[in-house]
Design a protein around this motif. Structure first.
Motif, PDB file in Angstrom:
ATOM      1  N   ILE A 264       0.866  -1.171   0.000  1.00  0.00           N
ATOM      2  CA  ILE A 264       0.000   0.000   0.000  1.00  0.00           C
ATOM      3  C   ILE A 264       0.907   1.227   0.000  1.00  0.00           C
ATOM      4  N   ALA A 265       0.803   2.003  -1.055  1.00  0.00           N
ATOM      5  CA  ALA A 265       1.572   3.243  -1.169  1.00  0.00           C
ATOM      6  C   ALA A 265       0.672   4.410  -0.783  1.00  0.00           C
ATOM      7  N   PHE A 266       1.192   5.274   0.053  1.00  0.00           N
ATOM      8  CA  PHE A 266       0.461   6.467   0.481  1.00  0.00           C
ATOM      9  C   PHE A 266       1.197   7.687  -0.056  1.00  0.00           C
ATOM     10  N   GLU A 267       0.480   8.514  -0.798  1.00  0.00           N
ATOM     11  CA  GLU A 267       1.065   9.725  -1.361  1.00  0.00           C
ATOM     12  C   GLU A 267       0.539  10.937  -0.603  1.00  0.00           C
ATOM     13  N   GLY A 268       1.377  11.947  -0.488  1.00  0.00           N
ATOM     14  CA  GLY A 268       0.981  13.166   0.206  1.00  0.00           C
ATOM     15  C   GLY A 268       0.723  12.927   1.681  1.00  0.00           C
ATOM     16  N   VAL A 269       1.593  12.156   2.326  1.00  0.00           N
ATOM     17  CA  VAL A 269       1.411  11.828   3.745  1.00  0.00           C
ATOM     18  C   VAL A 269       1.602  13.089   4.585  1.00  0.00           C
ATOM     19  N   GLU A 270       0.586  13.404   5.357  1.00  0.00           N
ATOM     20  CA  GLU A 270       0.608  14.573   6.236  1.00  0.00           C
ATOM     21  C   GLU A 270       0.838  14.163   7.689  1.00  0.00           C
ATOM     22  N   TYR A 271       0.366  12.976   8.062  1.00  0.00           N
ATOM     23  CA  TYR A 271       0.448  12.533   9.457  1.00  0.00           C
ATOM     24  C   TYR A 271       0.450  11.014   9.480  1.00  0.00           C
ATOM     25  N   PHE A 272       1.244  10.468  10.421  1.00  0.00           N
ATOM     26  CA  PHE A 272       1.334   9.022  10.574  1.00  0.00           C
ATOM     27  C   PHE A 272       1.542   8.718  12.047  1.00  0.00           C
ATOM     28  N   ASP A 273       0.773   7.766  12.571  1.00  0.00           N
ATOM     29  CA  ASP A 273       0.868   7.389  13.975  1.00  0.00           C
ATOM     30  C   ASP A 273       0.743   5.871  14.069  1.00  0.00           C
ATOM     31  N   ALA A 274       1.892   5.184  14.243  1.00  0.00           N
ATOM     32  CA  ALA A 274       1.869   3.711  14.295  1.00  0.00           C
ATOM     33  C   ALA A 274       3.246   3.169  14.638  1.00  0.00           C
ATOM     34  N   PRO A 275       3.289   1.903  15.074  1.00  0.00           N
ATOM     35  CA  PRO A 275       4.594   1.241  15.201  1.00  0.00           C
ATOM     36  C   PRO A 275       5.127   0.928  13.806  1.00  0.00           C
ATOM     37  N   MET A 276       6.334   0.466  13.699  1.00  0.00           N
ATOM     38  CA  MET A 276       6.933   0.140  12.406  1.00  0.00           C
ATOM     39  C   MET A 276       6.470  -1.225  11.891  1.00  0.00           C
TER      40      MET A 276
ATOM     41  N   THR B 107      -6.426   1.470  10.891  1.00  0.00           N
ATOM     42  CA  THR B 107      -6.600   0.047  11.108  1.00  0.00           C
ATOM     43  C   THR B 107      -6.322  -0.226  12.577  1.00  0.00           C
ATOM     44  N   SER B 108      -7.094  -1.098  13.176  1.00  0.00           N
ATOM     45  CA  SER B 108      -6.851  -1.521  14.549  1.00  0.00           C
ATOM     46  C   SER B 108      -5.855  -2.664  14.500  1.00  0.00           C
ATOM     47  N   VAL B 109      -4.843  -2.608  15.351  1.00  0.00           N
ATOM     48  CA  VAL B 109      -3.729  -3.546  15.236  1.00  0.00           C
ATOM     49  C   VAL B 109      -3.311  -4.111  16.579  1.00  0.00           C
ATOM     50  N   THR B 110      -2.522  -5.164  16.492  1.00  0.00           N
ATOM     51  CA  THR B 110      -1.812  -5.713  17.640  1.00  0.00           C
ATOM     52  C   THR B 110      -0.335  -5.571  17.315  1.00  0.00           C
ATOM     53  N   ASN B 111       0.419  -4.888  18.172  1.00  0.00           N
ATOM     54  CA  ASN B 111       1.835  -4.722  17.885  1.00  0.00           C
ATOM     55  C   ASN B 111       2.629  -5.934  18.379  1.00  0.00           C
ATOM     56  N   ALA B 112       3.938  -5.900  18.190  1.00  0.00           N
ATOM     57  CA  ALA B 112       4.801  -7.036  18.525  1.00  0.00           C
ATOM     58  C   ALA B 112       4.751  -7.396  20.005  1.00  0.00           C
ATOM     59  N   LEU B 113       4.361  -6.461  20.855  1.00  0.00           N
ATOM     60  CA  LEU B 113       4.270  -6.717  22.298  1.00  0.00           C
ATOM     61  C   LEU B 113       2.886  -7.194  22.720  1.00  0.00           C
ATOM     62  N   GLY B 114       1.987  -7.334  21.753  1.00  0.00           N
ATOM     63  CA  GLY B 114       0.640  -7.804  22.051  1.00  0.00           C
ATOM     64  C   GLY B 114      -0.327  -6.711  22.457  1.00  0.00           C
ATOM     65  N   SER B 115       0.085  -5.452  22.363  1.00  0.00           N
ATOM     66  CA  SER B 115      -0.788  -4.331  22.718  1.00  0.00           C
ATOM     67  C   SER B 115      -1.704  -3.975  21.553  1.00  0.00           C
ATOM     68  N   ASN B 116      -2.944  -3.629  21.876  1.00  0.00           N
ATOM     69  CA  ASN B 116      -3.892  -3.191  20.857  1.00  0.00           C
ATOM     70  C   ASN B 116      -3.819  -1.681  20.718  1.00  0.00           C
ATOM     71  N   LEU B 117      -3.785  -1.220  19.482  1.00  0.00           N
ATOM     72  CA  LEU B 117      -3.756   0.208  19.210  1.00  0.00           C
ATOM     73  C   LEU B 117      -4.288   0.473  17.815  1.00  0.00           C
ATOM     74  N   GLN B 118      -4.275   1.738  17.410  1.00  0.00           N
ATOM     75  CA  GLN B 118      -4.807   2.119  16.109  1.00  0.00           C
ATOM     76  C   GLN B 118      -3.725   2.782  15.277  1.00  0.00           C
ATOM     77  N   VAL B 119      -3.572   2.339  14.044  1.00  0.00           N
ATOM     78  CA  VAL B 119      -2.696   2.998  13.087  1.00  0.00           C
ATOM     79  C   VAL B 119      -3.521   4.090  12.420  1.00  0.00           C
ATOM     80  N   ARG B 120      -2.970   5.302  12.332  1.00  0.00           N
ATOM     81  CA  ARG B 120      -3.657   6.403  11.663  1.00  0.00           C
ATOM     82  C   ARG B 120      -2.723   6.996  10.613  1.00  0.00           C
TER      83      ARG B 120
END
Length: 133
Positions: free
Chosen positions: A45-57, A99-112
């Protein structure tokens, strides 16, 4: 809300940021999904014109959804960079994808991701071909 990746069991997909190009505000995510037949499907998934990003890698969960306009505007107003610009103009140029996600540590969070647009492909972009395998 509209899904941008239609794949069964998308909550089991593994996602990773494979690159961000600041000069172009371009970001790409590799999405590796395992189907019920245990075969793997890889999407980019390619995102163009990214203004904001909040997520783990790296995370698990690939149900990317375009959020309603009101959510997009709320985030844009919270960022404070577009004061005095009409909402209609902003909505023509940005969409909020989560997207609602589970990170590598098992925590639930939201990618924005707040970006101009998103493109789903079966192959990586030419910007990051060497690191996407």
């Amino acid at each position: 809300m509209q899904d941008i990746l239609d794949f069964p069991n998308s909550d089991k997909c593994h996602c990773s940021i494979i690159g961000y190009m600041k000069s172009h505000s371009f970001m790409e995510i590799k999405v590796d999904c395992i189907s019920m037949k245990k075969s793997s499907s890889v999407f980019y998934i390619a995102f163009e014109g990214v203004e904001y990003f909040d997520a783990p890698m790296i995370w698990q969960g690939g149900q990317f959804r375009i959020m309603p306009s009101v959510d997009c505007l709320n985030l844009l107003h919270k960022l404070g960079r577009y004061e005095g610009i009409p909402d209609e103009y902003l909505l023509e140029r940005f969409q909020l994808i989560i997207t609602s996600v589970t990170n590598a540590l098992g925590s639930n969070l939201q990618v924005r991701i707040l970006a101009a647009n998103s493109i789903v492909s079966s192959s990586p972009s030419p910007y990051f071909p060497a690191i996407s395998d």
